[in-house]
Design a protein around this motif. Structure first.
Motif, PDB file in Angstrom:
ATOM      1  N   GLY A  41      77.961  19.883 -17.643  1.00 45.77           N
ATOM      2  CA  GLY A  41      77.628  20.667 -18.816  1.00 45.77           C
ATOM      3  C   GLY A  41      76.579  20.083 -19.735  1.00 45.77           C
ATOM      4  O   GLY A  41      76.270  20.675 -20.772  1.00 45.77           O
ATOM      5  N   LYS A  42      75.978  18.950 -19.384  1.00 45.95           N
ATOM      6  CA  LYS A  42      74.998  18.321 -20.267  1.00 45.95           C
ATOM      7  C   LYS A  42      73.584  18.785 -19.930  1.00 45.95           C
ATOM      8  O   LYS A  42      73.306  19.273 -18.841  1.00 45.95           O
ATOM      9  CB  LYS A  42      75.094  16.801 -20.189  1.00 45.95           C
ATOM     10  N   GLN A  43      72.683  18.615 -20.902  1.00 41.55           N
ATOM     11  CA  GLN A  43      71.296  19.025 -20.739  1.00 41.55           C
ATOM     12  C   GLN A  43      70.366  17.835 -20.945  1.00 41.55           C
ATOM     13  O   GLN A  43      70.636  16.964 -21.775  1.00 41.55           O
ATOM     14  CB  GLN A  43      70.935  20.115 -21.749  1.00 41.55           C
ATOM     15  N   VAL A  44      69.283  17.849 -20.183  1.00 44.53           N
ATOM     16  CA  VAL A  44      68.207  16.879 -20.377  1.00 44.53           C
ATOM     17  C   VAL A  44      66.960  17.676 -20.729  1.00 44.53           C
ATOM     18  O   VAL A  44      66.591  18.620 -20.026  1.00 44.53           O
ATOM     19  CB  VAL A  44      67.970  16.023 -19.122  1.00 44.53           C
ATOM     20  N   GLY A  45      66.303  17.316 -21.825  1.00 43.04           N
ATOM     21  CA  GLY A  45      65.221  18.121 -22.371  1.00 43.04           C
ATOM     22  C   GLY A  45      63.936  18.083 -21.563  1.00 43.04           C
ATOM     23  O   GLY A  45      63.753  17.279 -20.643  1.00 43.04           O
ATOM     24  N   LYS A  46      63.014  18.943 -21.954  1.00 43.46           N
ATOM     25  CA  LYS A  46      61.727  19.085 -21.285  1.00 43.46           C
ATOM     26  C   LYS A  46      60.957  17.764 -21.286  1.00 43.46           C
ATOM     27  O   LYS A  46      60.866  17.089 -22.308  1.00 43.46           O
ATOM     28  CB  LYS A  46      60.875  20.142 -21.986  1.00 43.46           C
ATOM     29  N   TRP A  47      60.408  17.421 -20.126  1.00 46.45           N
ATOM     30  CA  TRP A  47      59.515  16.277 -19.952  1.00 46.45           C
ATOM     31  C   TRP A  47      60.145  14.956 -20.372  1.00 46.45           C
ATOM     32  O   TRP A  47      59.445  13.988 -20.665  1.00 46.45           O
ATOM     33  CB  TRP A  47      58.180  16.507 -20.666  1.00 46.45           C
ATOM     34  N   SER A  48      61.461  14.903 -20.378  1.00 47.06           N
ATOM     35  CA  SER A  48      62.134  13.633 -20.648  1.00 47.06           C
ATOM     36  C   SER A  48      62.291  12.837 -19.362  1.00 47.06           C
ATOM     37  O   SER A  48      62.257  13.386 -18.254  1.00 47.06           O
ATOM     38  CB  SER A  48      63.504  13.878 -21.291  1.00 47.06           C
ATOM     39  N   VAL A  49      62.465  11.532 -19.513  1.00 50.24           N
ATOM     40  CA  VAL A  49      62.609  10.611 -18.386  1.00 50.24           C
ATOM     41  C   VAL A  49      63.947   9.900 -18.517  1.00 50.24           C
ATOM     42  O   VAL A  49      64.253   9.325 -19.572  1.00 50.24           O
ATOM     43  CB  VAL A  49      61.462   9.580 -18.364  1.00 50.24           C
ATOM     44  N   ILE A  50      64.732   9.945 -17.442  1.00 44.17           N
ATOM     45  CA  ILE A  50      66.008   9.236 -17.386  1.00 44.17           C
ATOM     46  C   ILE A  50      65.851   8.076 -16.410  1.00 44.17           C
ATOM     47  O   ILE A  50      65.463   8.264 -15.260  1.00 44.17           O
ATOM     48  CB  ILE A  50      67.149  10.167 -16.936  1.00 44.17           C
ATOM     49  N   ASP A 109      64.117  16.804 -25.893  1.00 41.12           N
ATOM     50  CA  ASP A 109      62.829  16.887 -25.207  1.00 41.12           C
ATOM     51  C   ASP A 109      62.018  15.608 -25.407  1.00 41.12           C
ATOM     52  O   ASP A 109      62.083  14.963 -26.457  1.00 41.12           O
ATOM     53  CB  ASP A 109      61.996  18.051 -25.757  1.00 41.12           C
ATOM     54  N   ARG A 110      61.239  15.274 -24.388  1.00 37.49           N
ATOM     55  CA  ARG A 110      60.163  14.271 -24.453  1.00 37.49           C
ATOM     56  C   ARG A 110      60.610  12.909 -24.969  1.00 37.49           C
ATOM     57  O   ARG A 110      60.004  12.331 -25.870  1.00 37.49           O
ATOM     58  CB  ARG A 110      58.997  14.814 -25.292  1.00 37.49           C
ATOM     59  N   VAL A 111      61.683  12.411 -24.374  1.00 35.43           N
ATOM     60  CA  VAL A 111      62.118  11.049 -24.677  1.00 35.43           C
ATOM     61  C   VAL A 111      62.369  10.321 -23.366  1.00 35.43           C
ATOM     62  O   VAL A 111      62.489  10.931 -22.297  1.00 35.43           O
ATOM     63  CB  VAL A 111      63.402  11.019 -25.538  1.00 35.43           C
ATOM     64  N   THR A 112      62.445   9.006 -23.444  1.00 30.42           N
ATOM     65  CA  THR A 112      62.902   8.183 -22.327  1.00 30.42           C
ATOM     66  C   THR A 112      64.259   7.612 -22.699  1.00 30.42           C
ATOM     67  O   THR A 112      64.425   7.047 -23.788  1.00 30.42           O
ATOM     68  CB  THR A 112      61.914   7.046 -22.036  1.00 30.42           C
ATOM     69  N   ALA A 113      65.226   7.780 -21.796  1.00 28.00           N
ATOM     70  CA  ALA A 113      66.580   7.290 -22.044  1.00 28.00           C
ATOM     71  C   ALA A 113      67.048   6.498 -20.834  1.00 28.00           C
ATOM     72  O   ALA A 113      66.813   6.897 -19.689  1.00 28.00           O
ATOM     73  CB  ALA A 113      67.530   8.449 -22.325  1.00 28.00           C
ATOM     74  N   VAL A 128      73.886   2.877 -19.261  1.00 28.00           N
ATOM     75  CA  VAL A 128      75.203   3.457 -18.992  1.00 28.00           C
ATOM     76  C   VAL A 128      76.093   3.197 -20.203  1.00 28.00           C
ATOM     77  O   VAL A 128      76.559   2.079 -20.401  1.00 28.00           O
ATOM     78  CB  VAL A 128      75.832   2.831 -17.727  1.00 28.00           C
ATOM     79  N   PRO A 129      76.303   4.207 -21.055  1.00 31.09           N
ATOM     80  CA  PRO A 129      75.654   5.521 -21.025  1.00 31.09           C
ATOM     81  C   PRO A 129      74.220   5.425 -21.540  1.00 31.09           C
ATOM     82  O   PRO A 129      73.814   4.397 -22.084  1.00 31.09           O
ATOM     83  CB  PRO A 129      76.524   6.352 -21.958  1.00 31.09           C
ATOM     84  N   THR A 130      73.474   6.510 -21.389  1.00 30.32           N
ATOM     85  CA  THR A 130      72.065   6.482 -21.766  1.00 30.32           C
ATOM     86  C   THR A 130      71.867   6.306 -23.266  1.00 30.32           C
ATOM     87  O   THR A 130      72.615   6.836 -24.086  1.00 30.32           O
ATOM     88  CB  THR A 130      71.358   7.784 -21.344  1.00 30.32           C
ATOM     89  N   LYS A 131      70.818   5.554 -23.588  1.00 26.68           N
ATOM     90  CA  LYS A 131      70.340   5.428 -24.959  1.00 26.68           C
ATOM     91  C   LYS A 131      68.843   5.713 -24.965  1.00 26.68           C
ATOM     92  O   LYS A 131      68.116   5.285 -24.058  1.00 26.68           O
ATOM     93  CB  LYS A 131      70.607   4.026 -25.502  1.00 26.68           C
ATOM     94  N   ILE A 132      68.388   6.423 -25.976  1.00 24.91           N
ATOM     95  CA  ILE A 132      66.969   6.750 -26.091  1.00 24.91           C
ATOM     96  C   ILE A 132      66.205   5.500 -26.521  1.00 24.91           C
ATOM     97  O   ILE A 132      66.560   4.852 -27.512  1.00 24.91           O
ATOM     98  CB  ILE A 132      66.755   7.890 -27.094  1.00 24.91           C
ATOM     99  N   ILE A 133      65.161   5.165 -25.759  1.00 27.38           N
ATOM    100  CA  ILE A 133      64.390   3.963 -26.080  1.00 27.38           C
ATOM    101  C   ILE A 133      62.966   4.270 -26.531  1.00 27.38           C
ATOM    102  O   ILE A 133      62.298   3.398 -27.088  1.00 27.38           O
ATOM    103  CB  ILE A 133      64.354   2.983 -24.892  1.00 27.38           C
ATOM    104  N   SER A 134      62.487   5.503 -26.281  1.00 21.16           N
ATOM    105  CA  SER A 134      61.138   5.844 -26.740  1.00 21.16           C
ATOM    106  C   SER A 134      60.966   7.348 -26.731  1.00 21.16           C
ATOM    107  O   SER A 134      61.715   8.078 -26.085  1.00 21.16           O
ATOM    108  CB  SER A 134      60.064   5.194 -25.858  1.00 21.16           C
ATOM    109  N   SER A 135      59.954   7.798 -27.469  1.00 14.08           N
ATOM    110  CA  SER A 135      59.595   9.211 -27.513  1.00 14.08           C
ATOM    111  C   SER A 135      58.259   9.418 -26.828  1.00 14.08           C
ATOM    112  O   SER A 135      57.398   8.535 -26.818  1.00 14.08           O
ATOM    113  CB  SER A 135      59.505   9.700 -28.959  1.00 14.08           C
ATOM    114  N   GLN A 136      58.090  10.618 -26.258  1.00 16.66           N
ATOM    115  CA  GLN A 136      56.848  10.977 -25.592  1.00 16.66           C
ATOM    116  C   GLN A 136      55.900  11.632 -26.598  1.00 16.66           C
ATOM    117  O   GLN A 136      56.302  11.968 -27.709  1.00 16.66           O
ATOM    118  CB  GLN A 136      57.143  11.956 -24.445  1.00 16.66           C
ATOM    119  N   PRO A 137      54.628  11.854 -26.221  1.00 19.34           N
ATOM    120  CA  PRO A 137      53.683  12.554 -27.100  1.00 19.34           C
ATOM    121  C   PRO A 137      54.123  13.987 -27.398  1.00 19.34           C
ATOM    122  O   PRO A 137      55.096  14.469 -26.831  1.00 19.34           O
ATOM    123  CB  PRO A 137      52.381  12.527 -26.292  1.00 19.34           C
TER     124      PRO A 137
END
Length: 228
Positions: free
Chosen positions: A180-189, A201-205, A208-217
Motif C-alpha cells: 500500500g505504499k507509494q514512491v514518488g515521481k523520479w525518486s531513487v530508492i 517526489d524527486r528524492v533519494t531514500a 532499512v527503513p528508508t530515510k531521505i538523504i537528498s532532494s532532486q532538481p
C-alpha cells in the motif's frame, strides 16, 4: 508476421534485452527480427558489432522508417531512457514490448508500450505497467500494484500489493516496498532499502527503513536540461 525491432542503447541492458528477445522468439512468444542498436553518435560507430549485431547509427537512422520498425529503449537509467525515447518518438516510431518467456505474468496484467520484463519475474493479479517501464531479473510485483511510465526495477526488487511507483521512479537492487505504499515521481530508492512509508517526489531514500538523504532538481528538470 515478424516485426523488425531496433534496440535503443548498446550497453549491458541492451545486451540483456537482446537475449530476452532471442529467448522469446525461440519459445514462440514473440516474433521479432532484431536489426541492431541505435546509440548517440559519441557512444558508438555505425557498423561496430554488439553481440553480433551492428550499431545502426544515431537517431536520424529512424528518418523515413516509421511503420517499418518498432523500437524498445534498453538503458537502465529512467532519466536517460526518457530522453532517448523522446528522441525516437520525434520520428513517429512505435514501441514494442520485450517479455522474457521465463517471466510468470498473470492474464490480468496490463502492459503499456516499450515495456521490458526479464527472466524470473512474477507479476500477479491486476498489476499495471506503464509505458517504457523496466522490470529487471527476478523481481516480484504483487496484486493491484501500478508502475507509472518509465518506472524501473533493478534485479531482485519485491513490491507488495497495492504499491504505486511514480513516473521515472528507480528502485535499487534488492529493495522492497511494503503493501500500500507509494514512491514518488523520479525518486531513487537505494539498493537493499525497505520502504515502509510513502516517499515523496524527486528524492533519494536509502536504508532499512528508508530515510531521505537528498532532494532532486525541480519538476521540469528533464525538459529543461535534456538530461539528469
Amino acid at each position: 508476421m515478424s516485426k523488425n525491432l531496433v534496440i535503443i542503447g548498446s550497453g549491458g541492458d541492451a545486451r540483456e534485452t537482446l537475449e530476452a528477445v532471442e529467448a522469446a522468439n525461440q519459445a514462440g512468444t514473440a516474433d521479432y527480427k532484431v536489426l541492431g542498436f541505435i546509440v548517440e553518435a559519441r557512444y558508438g560507430t555505425p557498423g561496430a558489432l554488439v553481440s553480433g549485431l551492428p550499431i545502426l547509427g544515431d537517431f536520424d537512422w529512424f528518418a523515413g522508417r516509421a511503420g517499418e520498425v518498432v523500437a524498445v529503449g534498453a538503458v537502465g537509467s529512467p532519466v536517460l531512457r526518457y530522453r532517448l525515447v523522446e528522441r525516437a518518438a520525434r520520428y513517429n516510431i512505435e514501441f514494442g514490448n520485450v517479455i522474457h518467456p521465463g517471466a510468470v505474468i498473470s492474464s490480468s496484467v496490463r502492459l503499456g508500450w516499450g515495456v521490458i520484463v526479464e527472466a524470473g519475474c512474477v507479476l500477479t493479479s491486476q498489476v499495471r505497467l506503464g509505458d517504457h517501464t523496466h522490470v529487471n531479473l527476478a523481481c516480484s510485483i504483487s496484486h493491484d500494484t501500478v508502475l507509472d511510465d518509465f518506472a524501473t526495477l533493478s534485479p531482485g526488487v519485491h513490491l507488495a500489493g497495492r504499491v504505486r511507483l511514480g513516473e521515472g521512479c528507480f528502485m535499487g537492487i534488492g529493495s522492497v516496498v511494503i503493501e500500500g505504499k507509494q514512491v514518488g515521481k523520479w525518486s531513487v530508492i537505494g539498493a537493499g532499502s525497505v520502504v515502509i512509508r510513502d516517499i515523496p517526489d524527486r528524492v533519494t531514500a536509502v536504508g532499512v527503513p528508508t530515510k531521505i538523504i537528498s532532494s532532486q532538481p525541480p519538476a521540469n528538470w528533464i525538459t529543461q536540461s535534456g538530461e539528469k
